[in-house]
Design an enzyme around this catalytic site. Structure first.
Site, PDB file in Angstrom:
ATOM      1  N   ASN A 177      66.926 182.035  16.804  1.00 51.06           N
ATOM      2  CA  ASN A 177      66.624 181.111  17.687  1.00 51.06           C
ATOM      3  C   ASN A 177      66.528 180.871  19.148  1.00 51.06           C
ATOM      4  OD1 ASN A 177      69.233 181.360  19.103  1.00 51.06           O
ATOM      5  ND2 ASN A 177      70.073 181.790  17.161  1.00 51.06           N
ATOM      6  N   LYS A 234      56.135 195.022   4.133  1.00 46.68           N
ATOM      7  CA  LYS A 234      55.775 193.575   4.671  1.00 46.68           C
ATOM      8  C   LYS A 234      55.233 192.801   3.456  1.00 46.68           C
ATOM      9  CE  LYS A 234      52.154 191.765   7.738  1.00 46.68           C
ATOM     10  NZ  LYS A 234      50.856 192.216   8.249  1.00 46.68           N
ATOM     11  N   LYS A 276      85.149 171.756  14.505  1.00 38.06           N
ATOM     12  CA  LYS A 276      85.211 173.280  14.827  1.00 38.06           C
ATOM     13  C   LYS A 276      86.305 173.812  15.225  1.00 38.06           C
ATOM     14  CE  LYS A 276      80.084 173.179  15.008  1.00 38.06           C
ATOM     15  NZ  LYS A 276      79.096 173.293  15.752  1.00 38.06           N
TER      16      LYS A 276
END
Ligand code: CTP
Length: 429
Positions: free
Chosen positions: A231, A309, A360
């Site tokens: 990210n 892979k 949260k």
């Protein structure tokens, strides 16, 4: 796309390139290191500029090249001390007779030699020079001295020299240097200072006597041996909090995912890649008085990562099966035994900021949530400033847009106030 073994995944190498004809091999060395997942920052000595160009090195390493000690840009971006310490290993290739002599005698009159003196990491030298220079008693003395100081050497090999002679002095081949780098990185490469030296001078800081454990950066979840999910977290906010906590006198352990910013000074920084590694590292670093979960932990990882892979075209477009990662913040906040006295989480949201943050806080059972809007156009992810809201059971405190360092400083003061003054004998054991 990178191919092959990723033996150097997540490792940062500071490559000092000296001025010798063997410098051309350093171009290949950079390629080989990157193929294995390593990242490379290169420093060129003035003499090296006669043999290779900063453009070719920057293109191959994917990072800008550093040449000058007194470059204001460098000092604003990353000072020479940080540059010397951000790496996991310092590699000198080619290590010329001149660089070896400077390092052996502690000279620091240009960027390369200053880095060699200022680094807190092991140094690996790959010498390259004419055989008479290598065999000269002065060079032999310097090499002995560097070995005694803890430096490792790879080569030189015997062979034909560019100057037409035959004998020892040829720089080792890039793959041999890679093998020596991999071997060096199997061990802890940090050179310790004597106890009590090196921490910021912070007697009486607001967190003196406290231990603060912080997570930062993204986590990186493998798809196959060469691909991963990540990210946009830069780690800047978490690293800034670690720095501010150290400056406030705390003993700080920072557990970070892969980032391109340097380890903060005075902080025990541990590098991990995946969410599960981060959880294990956090557990190993506990107990702590305060836990700050600033990492952008990947919510999911790929189920069953294969050893090979994934190839295109064989079975159509692959579909990934994802499973949820452990929630590190919730785990720490809900520890039955040894829960830190203050547990702080972040809520990076793109909508319903305060509602999501309150949810949260309740769901994870932490004491404070630092909520920030990371929606498109805010520039928070990867940027330098942040607009945060502090959400506790008592309500919400909103701060104006601030530099991430200033957010960190104010957060530390807030945490110190919430935690209360240190009673004798009550710090984390
Ligand atoms: N966090 C964590 N471990 C996870 C996920 C999140 O420790 N597996 C922590 C983050 O470090 C942050 C807080 O939990 O302090 C909130 O993270 P965020 O990504 O905003 O929330 P999520 O719990 O992942 O929920 P969602 O993705 O639905 O917003």
């Amino acid at each position: 796309m990178l191919q092959g073994k990723t033996t150097l995944q997540g490792k940062q190498i500071l490559l000092v390139i000296g001025g010798g004809i063997a410098a051309y091999k350093s171009l290949d060395l950079i390629r080989r290191l990157r193929e294995r997942g390593g990242s490379v920052r290169a420093v060129l000595t003035p003499a090296a500029l006669h043999f290779v160009t900063p453009l070719s090195i920057a293109s191959l390493s994917g990072n800008r090249v550093h040449e000058e000690l007194f470059s204001l840009i460098d000092e604003a971006e990353m000072g020479h001390i940080e540059l010397s310490r951000a790496a996991d290993l310092v590699v000198v290739a080619p290590a010329t007779a001149d660089l070896i002599a400077k390092a052996a005698n502690g000279l620091a009159n240009d960027l390369a030699s200053t880095l060699l003196l200022a680094t807190d990491k092991k140094i690996l030298m790959a010498p390259a020079m004419n055989l008479r220079m290598w065999l000269h008693p002065a060079t032999a003395r310097n090499v002995q001295r560097l070995k005694a100081d803890g430096a490792a050497f790879v080569g030189p090999a015997d062979g034909d020299m560019a100057c037409g002679e035959y004998g020892p002095g040829r720089m080792s081949e890039p793959l041999e240097i890679v093998a020596a780098i991999e071997a060096a990185l199997m061990q802890d490469t940090t050179v310790p200072l004597p106890p009590g030296v090196g921490r910021p001078r912070t007697v009486g800081g607001s967190l003196a006597g406290r231990k603060v454990l912080i997570t930062s950066g993204p986590t990186l979840e493998p798809i196959d041996p060469v691909r991963y999910i990540a990210n946009r977290s830069s780690g800047r906010q978490g690293h800034a909090i670690a720095r501010a906590a150290a400056l406030a006198g705390a003993e700080v352990v920072l557990v970070t995912g892969p980032v391109s910013i340097p380890d903060p000074a005075g902080v025990d920084t541990r590098h991990v890649e995946t969410a599960r590694e981060m959880l294990a590292c956090v557990d190993a670093a506990l107990p702590a008085d305060i836990f700050v979960s600033a990492a952008a932990v990947a919510d999911w990882r790929v189920d069953e990562v294969g050893g090979n892979k994934i190839k295109k075209g064989l079975a159509g477009t692959p579909s990934l099966s994802l499973i949820e990662n452990p929630d590190i913040l919730a785990h720490v906040a809900q520890l039955a035994q040894g829960r830190p006295g203050l547990v702080v989480g972040f809520a990076a949201e793109t909508e319903k900021l305060l509602d999501n943050a309150r949810a949260k806080l309740a769901r994870k059972r932490c004491d404070l949530i630092v909520a920030n809007d990371v929606g498109e156009g805010t520039g928070v992810m990867g940027g330098l400033s942040n607009t945060v809201h502090l959400v506790t059971l008592d309500g919400v405190e909103s701060w104006p847009p601030l530099d991430k360092d200033e957010v960190a400083r104010r957060l530390i003061e807030k945490m110190a106030a919430l935690f209360g003054p240190l009673a004798s004998g009550d710090q984390a054991q």
